[in-house]
Design an enzyme around this catalytic site. Sequence first.
Site, PDB file in Angstrom:
ATOM      1  N   HIS A  44       0.846  -1.202   0.000  1.00  8.65           N
ATOM      2  CA  HIS A  44       0.000   0.000   0.000  1.00  8.65           C
ATOM      3  C   HIS A  44       0.885   1.257   0.000  1.00  8.65           C
ATOM      4  O   HIS A  44       0.657   2.192  -0.755  1.00  8.65           O
ATOM      5  CB  HIS A  44      -0.846   0.101   1.281  1.00  8.65           C
ATOM      6  CG  HIS A  44      -1.887  -0.950   1.470  1.00  8.65           C
ATOM      7  ND1 HIS A  44      -1.968  -1.706   2.616  1.00  8.65           N
ATOM      8  CD2 HIS A  44      -2.919  -1.344   0.700  1.00  8.65           C
ATOM      9  CE1 HIS A  44      -3.007  -2.518   2.533  1.00  8.65           C
ATOM     10  NE2 HIS A  44      -3.595  -2.333   1.383  1.00  8.65           N
TER      11      HIS A  44
ATOM     12  N   LYS B 297     -17.761  -5.332   8.822  1.00  4.33           N
ATOM     13  CA  LYS B 297     -16.526  -6.086   8.630  1.00  4.33           C
ATOM     14  C   LYS B 297     -15.677  -5.950   9.888  1.00  4.33           C
ATOM     15  O   LYS B 297     -15.370  -4.834  10.306  1.00  4.33           O
ATOM     16  CB  LYS B 297     -15.794  -5.494   7.404  1.00  4.33           C
ATOM     17  CG  LYS B 297     -14.776  -6.420   6.787  1.00  4.33           C
ATOM     18  CD  LYS B 297     -14.378  -5.889   5.407  1.00  4.33           C
ATOM     19  CE  LYS B 297     -12.944  -6.215   5.079  1.00  4.33           C
ATOM     20  NZ  LYS B 297     -12.502  -5.579   3.818  1.00  4.33           N
TER      21      LYS B 297
ATOM     22  N   ARG C  82      -1.977  -5.992  -8.319  1.00  4.55           N
ATOM     23  CA  ARG C  82      -0.947  -6.963  -7.945  1.00  4.55           C
ATOM     24  C   ARG C  82      -0.755  -8.039  -8.994  1.00  4.55           C
ATOM     25  O   ARG C  82       0.341  -8.502  -9.223  1.00  4.55           O
ATOM     26  CB  ARG C  82      -1.322  -7.645  -6.627  1.00  4.55           C
ATOM     27  CG  ARG C  82      -1.099  -6.765  -5.442  1.00  4.55           C
ATOM     28  CD  ARG C  82      -1.745  -7.330  -4.230  1.00  4.55           C
ATOM     29  NE  ARG C  82      -3.181  -7.105  -4.281  1.00  4.55           N
ATOM     30  CZ  ARG C  82      -3.997  -7.231  -3.250  1.00  4.55           C
ATOM     31  NH1 ARG C  82      -3.518  -7.612  -2.095  1.00  4.55           N
ATOM     32  NH2 ARG C  82      -5.270  -6.983  -3.365  1.00  4.55           N
TER      33      ARG C  82
ATOM     34  N   SER D 153      -3.121  -7.422   3.386  1.00  6.48           N
ATOM     35  CA  SER D 153      -3.230  -7.215   4.831  1.00  6.48           C
ATOM     36  C   SER D 153      -3.657  -8.501   5.521  1.00  6.48           C
ATOM     37  O   SER D 153      -3.154  -8.842   6.595  1.00  6.48           O
ATOM     38  CB  SER D 153      -4.264  -6.125   5.144  1.00  6.48           C
ATOM     39  OG  SER D 153      -3.874  -4.908   4.586  1.00  6.48           O
TER      40      SER D 153
END
Length: 166
Positions: free
Chosen positions: A17, A41, A94, A131
């Site tokens: 990030h 979440k 990615r 993450s």
Amino acid sequence: MRRAVCPGSFDPITNGHLDIVVRASKLFDEVVVAVSINKNKATLFTIDERMELIREAVRNHPMSPSNVVVDASHGLVVDFCRARGIQSIVKGLRAVSDFDYELQMAQMNNSLAGVETLFMSTNPQYAFLSSSLVKEVARYGGDVSHLVPDVVLKQLRERAVERAVE
Ligand code: ADP
């Protein structure tokens, strides 16, 4: 003034990030890191902790860009952009597997508010990094020191110690 938003949960910020945010800061006058609040979440870090970790990580980065600001985002990223008059979103890609979803999201956001999404190729060093994977590895005592900023590493270690004591 050219401004861009880097949106995400950042639970916690990783070197992947950070690399995107710092690179974007060279292309725009201001980069706003929009940290999502999603009450449905469960996150490891609270919204305030996530924002503070990003601020510290940016401050401690060798480039230490002064044009990065961090803010909380409720709801749609396009509403965040609209409220601040921001035209662009920057996202890191990615792998090809990221592309389908990100393309769909970019097209949706453009149709909703005319906001443009720019994709930046992830530094290959961080292509496998997320993450959730960092949290999982750290939880079992794995070494993630090369994958996250030092401030994040410290917090992950403290949480691991707290869990071990419980
Ligand atoms: P989400 O909130 O979609 O789960 P994250 O908070 O993990 O996403 O990440 C936010 C955004 O940061 C992603 O949509 C992606 O654009 C970028 N990103 C995530 N991981 C990396 C990485 N390893 N390298 C570069 N960019 C990344």
